[in-house]
Design a protein around this motif. Structure first.
Motif, short mmCIF file in Angstrom:
data_model
loop_
_atom_site.label_atom_id
_atom_site.label_comp_id
_atom_site.label_asym_id
_atom_site.label_seq_id
_atom_site.Cartn_x
_atom_site.Cartn_y
_atom_site.Cartn_z
N ASP A 53 -19.54 -8.25 -9.23
CA ASP A 53 -19.48 -8.98 -10.50
C ASP A 53 -20.78 -9.69 -10.85
O ASP A 53 -20.99 -10.04 -11.99
CB ASP A 53 -18.37 -10.04 -10.44
CG ASP A 53 -18.78 -11.22 -9.58
OD1 ASP A 53 -19.26 -10.97 -8.46
OD2 ASP A 53 -18.66 -12.36 -10.03
N GLY A 54 -21.63 -9.91 -9.85
CA GLY A 54 -22.76 -10.81 -10.07
C GLY A 54 -24.07 -10.13 -10.41
O GLY A 54 -24.23 -8.93 -10.24
N THR A 108 -17.34 -13.00 -3.59
CA THR A 108 -17.21 -14.04 -4.60
C THR A 108 -17.08 -13.45 -6.00
O THR A 108 -17.94 -12.71 -6.45
CB THR A 108 -18.44 -14.98 -4.54
OG1 THR A 108 -18.60 -15.40 -3.19
CG2 THR A 108 -18.24 -16.19 -5.43
N GLY A 109 -16.00 -13.77 -6.67
CA GLY A 109 -15.81 -13.31 -8.04
C GLY A 109 -15.20 -11.93 -8.13
O GLY A 109 -14.81 -11.49 -9.22
N ASP A 129 -17.66 -6.80 -3.08
CA ASP A 129 -18.29 -8.11 -3.07
C ASP A 129 -17.19 -9.17 -2.92
O ASP A 129 -16.07 -8.96 -3.37
CB ASP A 129 -19.06 -8.27 -4.39
CG ASP A 129 -19.44 -9.70 -4.68
OD1 ASP A 129 -20.23 -10.25 -3.90
OD2 ASP A 129 -18.96 -10.26 -5.68
N ASP A 172 -25.51 -8.41 -7.58
CA ASP A 172 -24.85 -7.19 -7.14
C ASP A 172 -25.46 -5.93 -7.76
O ASP A 172 -25.17 -4.82 -7.32
CB ASP A 172 -23.36 -7.22 -7.47
CG ASP A 172 -22.62 -8.35 -6.77
OD1 ASP A 172 -23.04 -8.71 -5.65
OD2 ASP A 172 -21.64 -8.87 -7.33
MG MG Z 1 -19.93 -12.00 -6.56
#
Ligand code: MG
Ligand code: ADP
Length: 289
Positions: free
Chosen positions: A234-235, A40-41, A38, A238
């Motif tokens: 991370d999200g 972002t993050g 992933d 996800d």
């Molecule tokens: Mg993310």
């Protein structure tokens, strides 16, 4: 592997900052052929900042920031936090939005001071019948910034250009993974221009952009035909993709939902831990069979 080898691997994992929830996943890690990452993050810090603000002719920059930030208060997305922070930094205090609805992978719609407001991706605004004019959007894309469009009363006010820096450890980690024979594929809901910049900085040649949250699991599933697939995220968004992978990793600073869905949790928020897990799997578990 023998139960002893698994115990040893789990203990070494813990010391290396890899929390093993599913011991079988640590065993499988050595066989990962494709690692879906992933953006972002995971590759990036997950702390984006507004770097550019573009307004349509006659639109007040402050008015646009205030409308956007007020609505973004209803979203937990990192981009929303960036918009609120930039607005506060300009000395403006967002107001409470009404009827705000966050649309995953797209943006937020709702009312601010009784007026209908949209904040989100250019696609989201276009779907709502308020496309961003090209002269506002193009400079942000040229700069490889993530565009966040703002509209009120069915009119496009402008767009903010946001950037989220690559984690300092990501580039070396990608190189290590590639040296281990792993094909690294980046997956993101972001615009292709911003996605290409981060992929390039990280040394990743293969990426999919503008993947909606509901499409991420299918993207992972599709790659499973090509060998064992690992996924790092991370999200909240996800979680389905993590569940679709053969071996899943959650970045420790991520959401509880991602951590819950993943086989292995990376305490260090560092992609190097995935390379460590694969090496550990090969050294400890691969040999003792
Ligand atoms: Mg993310
Ligand atoms: P990622 O895959 O990078 O984690 P997401 O799927 O969460 O991205 O979001 C994809 C895109 O949706 C973002 O790049 C942005 O354009 C848009 N978006 C989602 N939520 C918001 C929000 N709250 N404000 C602005 N844009 C948003």
């Amino acid at each position: 592997a023998t139960p002893t080898a698994v115990m040893v691997g789990t203990g070494q994992g813990a010391r290396a900052g890899i929390l093993v929830k599913n011991a079988e996943a640590l065993e499988l890690a050595e066989k990962i052929k494709v690692l879906v990452v992933d953006k972002t993050g995971t590759l990036t810090e997950g702390r984006p900042a507004v770097l550019d603000v573009r307004t349509a002719a006659g639109v007040s920059r402050d008015e646009m920031l205030l409308l956007a930030a007020s609505l973004e208060q209803a979203s937990h997305h990192p981009l929303a936090q960036a918009v609120v922070a930039a607005t506060r930094a300009a000395g403006l205090e967002p107001v409470m939005p009404e009827g705000a609805q966050a649309v995953g992978g797209k943006g937020v719609s709702g009312r601010v001071s009784g007026r209908p407001v949209l904040v989100g991706s250019p696609d989201f605004l276009a779907e709502q019948g308020v496309p961003l004019p090209d002269d506002l959007l193009a400079p942000l894309l040229v700069a490889a910034l993530t565009p966040v469009g703002v509209a009120v009363d069915g009119r496009a006010l402008g767009a903010l250009g946001v950037a989220d820096p690559l984690r300092t450890t990501s580039k070396a980690a990608v190189a290590r993974l590639q040296a281990l024979g792993v094909r690294v594929v980046m997956l993101t809901g972001d615009h292709p221009a911003a996605a290409a910049r981060i992929a390039g900085e990280a040394g990743i040649s293969e990426f999919r952009a503008q993947v909606l949250p509901g499409e991420k699991a299918a993207a992972v599933e599709a790659l499973r035909g090509e060998g064992l697939v690992g996924m790092v995220g991370d999200g909240i968004n996800d979680a389905p993709a993590l569940a679709a992978a053969d071996v899943s990793f959650a970045i420790g600073a991520g959401s509880d939902v991602a951590i819950e869905a993943a086989d292995l949790t990376l305490v260090r928020n560092d992609l190097n831990s995935v390379a460590d897990a694969i090496s550990l799997s090969r050294a400890t578990l691969g040999k003792i069979r």
